[in-house]
Structure formats: structure tokens, C-alpha cells
Design a protein around this motif. Sequence first.
Motif, short mmCIF file in Angstrom:
data_model
loop_
_atom_site.label_atom_id
_atom_site.label_comp_id
_atom_site.label_asym_id
_atom_site.label_seq_id
_atom_site.Cartn_x
_atom_site.Cartn_y
_atom_site.Cartn_z
N ILE A 115 4.83 102.37 63.71
CA ILE A 115 4.01 103.14 62.78
C ILE A 115 3.75 104.53 63.35
CG2 ILE A 115 1.71 103.33 61.72
CD1 ILE A 115 1.76 100.19 61.57
N CYS A 138 -7.80 101.87 60.23
CA CYS A 138 -8.94 102.74 59.92
C CYS A 138 -10.23 102.17 60.48
CB CYS A 138 -9.06 102.95 58.41
SG CYS A 138 -7.73 103.94 57.70
N LEU A 158 5.78 102.35 57.73
CA LEU A 158 4.40 102.49 57.28
C LEU A 158 3.71 101.14 57.37
CD1 LEU A 158 4.93 104.72 54.12
CD2 LEU A 158 3.84 105.40 56.26
N PRO A 159 2.41 101.13 57.59
CA PRO A 159 1.71 99.85 57.65
C PRO A 159 1.50 99.28 56.25
CG PRO A 159 0.14 101.65 57.86
CD PRO A 159 1.52 102.26 57.83
N PRO A 175 -9.79 106.65 55.62
CA PRO A 175 -8.43 106.67 55.06
C PRO A 175 -8.02 108.07 54.63
CG PRO A 175 -9.70 104.87 54.12
CD PRO A 175 -10.66 105.71 54.92
N LYS A 199 5.93 109.88 56.96
CA LYS A 199 5.61 108.83 57.94
C LYS A 199 5.34 109.38 59.33
CE LYS A 199 9.26 106.34 56.54
NZ LYS A 199 10.25 105.25 56.52
N CYS A 237 -5.93 94.97 65.33
CA CYS A 237 -5.39 94.90 63.97
C CYS A 237 -4.64 93.60 63.70
CB CYS A 237 -4.46 96.08 63.72
SG CYS A 237 -5.29 97.67 63.79
N PHE A 283 -3.20 98.99 57.39
CA PHE A 283 -3.78 100.34 57.23
C PHE A 283 -5.30 100.27 57.30
CE2 PHE A 283 -5.52 103.51 54.21
CZ PHE A 283 -5.16 104.67 54.88
#
Length: 112
Positions: free
Chosen positions: A38, A54, A44-45, A61, A3, A28, A50
Motif C-alpha cells: 500500500i 485511519c 490500494l487497501p 480519511p 496510489k 490493522c 483503509f
Amino acid sequence: MEKRVFGQRINYIRKSQKITSEQLAEMCDVNAGHIRQIESGIRLPSLNVFIEICNSLKISPEYLLENELKECKQYDSAYGKIIEKMDKLSPQQLDLLDSLLETYITKSGYVE
């Protein structure tokens, strides 16, 4: 997944694009504290976040998952080698291998 490394990559890209954590959070549709967690490796997202990260940072990714993809390739390679060897075994040899693996797993303390 590591992470901390994952978060550091996001942080590095965000800062190099001169985007604040607040701006990224808005892009986001999450709060800035979530982005900071994060980036610091606390969490973690979700998959949706995620993807948003990106897209917002215009990164692939693969860049964020580089370490994990390497581990998968190594695992796939090792797994493939084992399967190739198992394909050459007779049914009796496969039974013996199964017993050996079961004993190894039990003795090593691995629990499913």
C-alpha cells in the motif's frame, strides 16, 4: 486514485509517529507485506483496511483522499454548470444535444 501519493501519505504519517510497518500491520490485522504494498503504491487497501489505517494512525480519511476529493469537487462543479445549461433547453434542443454527444462519444472511441 493516485496510489503512489496515497501510499506516501500513509508512510509519512506512520514514520512520523515512529510506528513500524509491522506494528501498523498488526494494528490493522493484516500482514506487513500488505502495508508495504500500500505504501509503495502497488495496491490500494480495502475499505476495511483503509478505515483501520485511519483509526490506527489517528488521521482523517480526508487527509489520505485529499487529491481525489479535489477532483470530485471540480467534477461536481463542471457537472452542475452543464445541468444548469441543459435545464434551459427545449425538448428539441435536448434531442440535438443528445445526438451531438452520441456522435462525439462514438467518434472519440469511448466505449461503455
